[in-house]
Design an enzyme around this catalytic site. Structure first.
Site, PDB file in Angstrom:
ATOM      1  N   SER A 117       0.909  -1.073  -0.004  1.00  0.00           N
ATOM      2  CA  SER A 117      -0.068  -0.018  -0.043  1.00  0.00           C
ATOM      3  C   SER A 117       0.881   1.084  -0.036  1.00  0.00           C
ATOM      4  O   SER A 117       1.011   2.068   0.884  1.00  0.00           O
ATOM      5  CB  SER A 117      -0.954  -0.084   1.356  1.00  0.00           C
ATOM      6  OG  SER A 117      -0.100   0.167   2.445  1.00  0.00           O
ATOM      7  N   HIS A 137      -3.624  -6.022   2.592  1.00  0.00           N
ATOM      8  CA  HIS A 137      -2.725  -6.917   3.297  1.00  0.00           C
ATOM      9  C   HIS A 137      -3.285  -8.357   3.691  1.00  0.00           C
ATOM     10  O   HIS A 137      -2.689  -9.356   4.245  1.00  0.00           O
ATOM     11  CB  HIS A 137      -1.967  -6.506   4.513  1.00  0.00           C
ATOM     12  CG  HIS A 137      -1.009  -5.502   4.303  1.00  0.00           C
ATOM     13  ND1 HIS A 137      -0.425  -4.541   5.515  1.00  0.00           N
ATOM     14  CD2 HIS A 137      -0.587  -5.086   3.329  1.00  0.00           C
ATOM     15  CE1 HIS A 137       0.410  -3.517   4.778  1.00  0.00           C
ATOM     16  NE2 HIS A 137       0.216  -3.669   3.559  1.00  0.00           N
ATOM     17  N   GLU A 142      -4.612  -2.205   9.442  1.00  0.00           N
ATOM     18  CA  GLU A 142      -3.794  -2.811  10.697  1.00  0.00           C
ATOM     19  C   GLU A 142      -4.401  -2.253  11.927  1.00  0.00           C
ATOM     20  O   GLU A 142      -4.649  -1.170  12.257  1.00  0.00           O
ATOM     21  CB  GLU A 142      -2.364  -2.095  10.510  1.00  0.00           C
ATOM     22  CG  GLU A 142      -1.620  -2.326   9.353  1.00  0.00           C
ATOM     23  CD  GLU A 142      -0.255  -1.663   9.341  1.00  0.00           C
ATOM     24  OE1 GLU A 142       0.386  -1.140  10.180  1.00  0.00           O
ATOM     25  OE2 GLU A 142       0.445  -1.671   8.243  1.00  0.00           O
ATOM     26  N   GLU A 190       1.683  -9.469   7.306  1.00  0.00           N
ATOM     27  CA  GLU A 190       2.442  -9.001   8.329  1.00  0.00           C
ATOM     28  C   GLU A 190       2.345  -9.873   9.458  1.00  0.00           C
ATOM     29  O   GLU A 190       2.740  -9.506  10.594  1.00  0.00           O
ATOM     30  CB  GLU A 190       2.324  -7.606   8.702  1.00  0.00           C
ATOM     31  CG  GLU A 190       2.677  -6.791   7.518  1.00  0.00           C
ATOM     32  CD  GLU A 190       2.497  -5.278   7.874  1.00  0.00           C
ATOM     33  OE1 GLU A 190       1.981  -4.755   8.854  1.00  0.00           O
ATOM     34  OE2 GLU A 190       2.765  -4.289   7.042  1.00  0.00           O
ATOM     35  N   ASP A 195      -3.700   1.409  11.878  1.00  0.00           N
ATOM     36  CA  ASP A 195      -3.284   2.022  10.339  1.00  0.00           C
ATOM     37  C   ASP A 195      -4.541   1.544   9.645  1.00  0.00           C
ATOM     38  O   ASP A 195      -4.232   0.624   8.734  1.00  0.00           O
ATOM     39  CB  ASP A 195      -1.997   1.640  10.111  1.00  0.00           C
ATOM     40  CG  ASP A 195      -1.666   2.250   8.828  1.00  0.00           C
ATOM     41  OD1 ASP A 195      -2.246   3.059   8.223  1.00  0.00           O
ATOM     42  OD2 ASP A 195      -0.638   1.749   8.019  1.00  0.00           O
ATOM     43  N   GLU A 255      -2.429   5.878  12.546  1.00  0.00           N
ATOM     44  CA  GLU A 255      -1.380   6.333  11.292  1.00  0.00           C
ATOM     45  C   GLU A 255      -2.376   6.217   9.990  1.00  0.00           C
ATOM     46  O   GLU A 255      -3.497   5.421   9.862  1.00  0.00           O
ATOM     47  CB  GLU A 255      -0.611   5.131  11.247  1.00  0.00           C
ATOM     48  CG  GLU A 255       0.396   5.155  10.087  1.00  0.00           C
ATOM     49  CD  GLU A 255       1.241   3.984   9.960  1.00  0.00           C
ATOM     50  OE1 GLU A 255       1.303   3.521  10.777  1.00  0.00           O
ATOM     51  OE2 GLU A 255       1.303   3.530   8.819  1.00  0.00           O
ATOM     52  N   ASP A 264       1.956   8.606   6.934  1.00  0.00           N
ATOM     53  CA  ASP A 264       2.663   7.415   6.287  1.00  0.00           C
ATOM     54  C   ASP A 264       2.697   7.867   4.913  1.00  0.00           C
ATOM     55  O   ASP A 264       3.626   8.719   4.312  1.00  0.00           O
ATOM     56  CB  ASP A 264       2.188   6.377   6.281  1.00  0.00           C
ATOM     57  CG  ASP A 264       2.904   5.160   5.791  1.00  0.00           C
ATOM     58  OD1 ASP A 264       3.909   5.556   5.048  1.00  0.00           O
ATOM     59  OD2 ASP A 264       2.265   4.065   5.447  1.00  0.00           O
ATOM     60  N   LYS A 300      10.228   5.315   7.016  1.00  0.00           N
ATOM     61  CA  LYS A 300      10.624   3.978   6.168  1.00  0.00           C
ATOM     62  C   LYS A 300      11.750   4.134   5.148  1.00  0.00           C
ATOM     63  O   LYS A 300      11.367   4.956   4.335  1.00  0.00           O
ATOM     64  CB  LYS A 300       9.009   3.413   5.406  1.00  0.00           C
ATOM     65  CG  LYS A 300       7.933   3.051   6.003  1.00  0.00           C
ATOM     66  CD  LYS A 300       6.804   2.889   4.982  1.00  0.00           C
ATOM     67  CE  LYS A 300       5.740   2.208   5.515  1.00  0.00           C
ATOM     68  NZ  LYS A 300       4.511   2.131   4.804  1.00  0.00           N
ATOM     69  N   HIS A 339       8.584  -1.297   9.273  1.00  0.00           N
ATOM     70  CA  HIS A 339       9.085  -2.145   8.236  1.00  0.00           C
ATOM     71  C   HIS A 339       8.077  -1.927   7.054  1.00  0.00           C
ATOM     72  O   HIS A 339       7.460  -0.982   7.051  1.00  0.00           O
ATOM     73  CB  HIS A 339       8.628  -3.676   8.833  1.00  0.00           C
ATOM     74  CG  HIS A 339       7.263  -3.920   9.148  1.00  0.00           C
ATOM     75  ND1 HIS A 339       6.550  -5.178   9.189  1.00  0.00           N
ATOM     76  CD2 HIS A 339       6.133  -2.925   9.207  1.00  0.00           C
ATOM     77  CE1 HIS A 339       5.300  -4.838   9.457  1.00  0.00           C
ATOM     78  NE2 HIS A 339       4.942  -3.667   9.598  1.00  0.00           N
ATOM     79  N   LYS A 393       6.929  -0.271  14.332  1.00  0.00           N
ATOM     80  CA  LYS A 393       5.984  -1.429  14.018  1.00  0.00           C
ATOM     81  C   LYS A 393       6.847  -2.383  13.048  1.00  0.00           C
ATOM     82  O   LYS A 393       7.406  -1.719  12.023  1.00  0.00           O
ATOM     83  CB  LYS A 393       4.513  -0.834  13.436  1.00  0.00           C
ATOM     84  CG  LYS A 393       4.899  -0.192  12.086  1.00  0.00           C
ATOM     85  CD  LYS A 393       3.494   0.179  11.453  1.00  0.00           C
ATOM     86  CE  LYS A 393       3.745   0.558  10.005  1.00  0.00           C
ATOM     87  NZ  LYS A 393       2.312   0.638   9.329  1.00  0.00           N
TER      88      LYS A 393
HETATM   89  P1  PGA Z   1       3.058  -1.435   3.125  1.00  0.00           P
HETATM   90  O1  PGA Z   1       2.225  -1.210   4.316  1.00  0.00           O
HETATM   91  O2  PGA Z   1       4.504  -1.849   3.222  1.00  0.00           O
HETATM   92  O3  PGA Z   1       2.222  -2.256   2.291  1.00  0.00           O
HETATM   93  O4  PGA Z   1       2.990   0.062   2.603  1.00  0.00           O
HETATM   94  C1  PGA Z   1       2.685  -0.549   5.543  1.00  0.00           C
HETATM   95  C2  PGA Z   1       1.743   0.657   5.898  1.00  0.00           C
HETATM   96  O5  PGA Z   1       1.103   1.010   5.189  1.00  0.00           O
HETATM   97  O6  PGA Z   1       2.366   1.658   6.932  1.00  0.00           O
HETATM   98 ZN    ZN Z   2       0.882   3.011   6.654  1.00  0.00          ZN
END
Ligand code: PGA
Ligand code: ZN
Length: 424
Positions: A40, A153, A162, A203, A240, A284, A311, A336, A364, A387
């Protein structure tokens, strides 16, 4: 002096190819690193270079990025002493010449950048977190375990991506992770009792079909209690929803459950209501990366009650963060490294956030590997929360295990961040 540099195609946790780089210095010190991969993704992330050849890995091969390490990057650094991490990463950015690493690929640059950090740490005979963070790098983070997966996911009926548990009331990281795992196992039992699936998503969180997004919260709160903890006192919640994925013609679509839609204001009202009813300490991406106005309103309304992490809207990008600070968007940023593509740019983004009073939350990607760089990173910057998946799957527990080792290595100098890591 760099005496050897190479890269190969290896696999991530979804079975897709990704880049591994290895780099050696004259004194024999070696560093190796693998780049993770998101699903995502935010629209302004640095470019993850894929071959697009349908005859290999369905177009997902990374031989071009690997080739860029072996030819262009190797050509620029082999036999030279590029200096410190900043000088090395500057060289990568110059070589790429684009603002988003579209020439070399951020999957190539990040692997090489981390490999260089590891090699120089080894050369200094220092653990990576200390090499990057200095002697102050002693704070162990609260792990936020993503115990129910939905959205992009998982193949279930849950819209939000999440649902995380936050075991903050502990004396140490080791104790915190034990509490988290106890709740994770209590949740498995609870799902079994309800006849719900205990298969896991990308995850490592459970991915049952539920009749609403709220049912996920209710199950988790029940699991916290059945593990013997008090929700909100010892173990809280973080979400999230990855709301960019729900964005549909200027509204939010509950695309996996009811197909109903909400305006931005109605989404803010939903979060307001949930904050009143559930022990949530962090939200988030509660709104979309396209909805800057909504984000500013949300921050004004709820920013003093909860940590609001950007994010997709920031993509670990200093320019986007600058706009966010100016417009009063969020009070924290997700970090990230592969969204920006080098170690130095990641650390610069953290500095910028800290200077503006924003929190930092290390993360991650949904496609991960056994590489544990983010565990050292979170200790190096001392931001107190991370996370890195649920309570299972080797690519997730690899980070927890690295943090357990770091805590052990620091001994009495280690400090557990606890609840204060969460803003407000
Ligand atoms: P992604 O998901 O690694 O698929 O982007 C993690 C997130 O959205 O925080
Ligand atoms: Zn996110």
């Amino acid at each position: 002096k760099i005496t050897h540099i190479d890269a190969i195609e290896v696999l991530d946790s979804r079975g897709n190819p990704t880049v591994e780089a290895v780099l050696r210095l004259e004194d024999g010190s070696e560093g190796r690193a693998i780049t993770p991969s998101g699903a995502s993704t935010g629209m302004h992330e640095a470019v993850e270079l894929r071959d697009g050849d349908p005859h290999r890995y369905g177009g997902k091969g990374v031989q071009k990025a690997v080739g860029h390490v072996r030819r262009e990057i190797s050509g620029a650094v082999l036999g030279k002493d590029p200096g410190d991490q900043r000088a090395f990463d500057h060289l990568l950015c110059e070589l790429d010449e684009t603002p988003n690493k579209s020439q070399l690929g951020a999957n190539a640059t990040l692997a090489v950048s981390i490999a260089y950090a590891r090699a120089t740490a080894a050369s200094r005979k220092m653990p990576l977190y200390q090499h990057l963070g200095g002697d102050d790098a002693v704070i162990l983070p609260v792990p936020c375990l993503n115990v129910i997966n939905g959205g992009r996911h998982a193949d279930n009926t849950v819209d939000f991506q999440e649902f995380k548990i936050v075991p903050h009331d502990a004396e140490s990281f080791a104790e915190s992770i034990r509490m988290g795992e106890e709740v994770f196992h209590a949740l498995r039992k609870l799902l079994q009792e309800h006849g719900l699936s205990t298969g896991v998503g990308d995850e490592g969180g459970f991915a049952p079909n539920l009749h609403s997004n709220e049912q996920a919260i209710e199950l988790i709160v029940a699991a916290i209690k059945s593990a013997g903890y008090q929700p909100g006192e010892q173990v809280s919640l973080a979400l999230d929803p990855a709301a960019s994925e729900m964005w549909h013609h200027g509204r939010y679509r509950f695309f996996k459950s009811t197909q109903s839609e909400r305006e931005s204001a109605a989404m803010i009202a939903l979060w307001d209501d949930w904050l009143q009813r559930y022990p949530i300490v962090l939200l988030e991406d509660p709104l979309s990366e396209h909805d800057w106005e909504g984000w500013a309103q949300l921050t004004q309304d709820l920013g003093d009650r909860v940590e609001l992490v950007g994010d997709d809207i920031f993509c670990t990008n200093p320019e986007l963060l600058k706009r966010g600070i100016r417009e009063g968007v969020a009070n924290s940023i997700l970090i990230k490294p592969n969204q920006i593509g080098t170690v130095t740019e990641t650390l610069d983004c953290v500095q910028q956030a800290k200077a503006a009073g924003y929190g930092c939350y290390v993360s991650h990607r949904s496609g991960e590997t056994e590489d544990t760089f983010i565990a050292d990173l979170v200790v190096a910057i001392g931001c107190g929360h991370i996370k890195t998946g649920s309570g299972c799957r080797g690519e997730r527990t690899a980070k927890f295990n690295r943090l357990l080792r770091i805590e052990h290595e620091l001994g009495p100098r280690a400090r557990f961040a606890g609840r204060s890591a969460f803003m407000r």
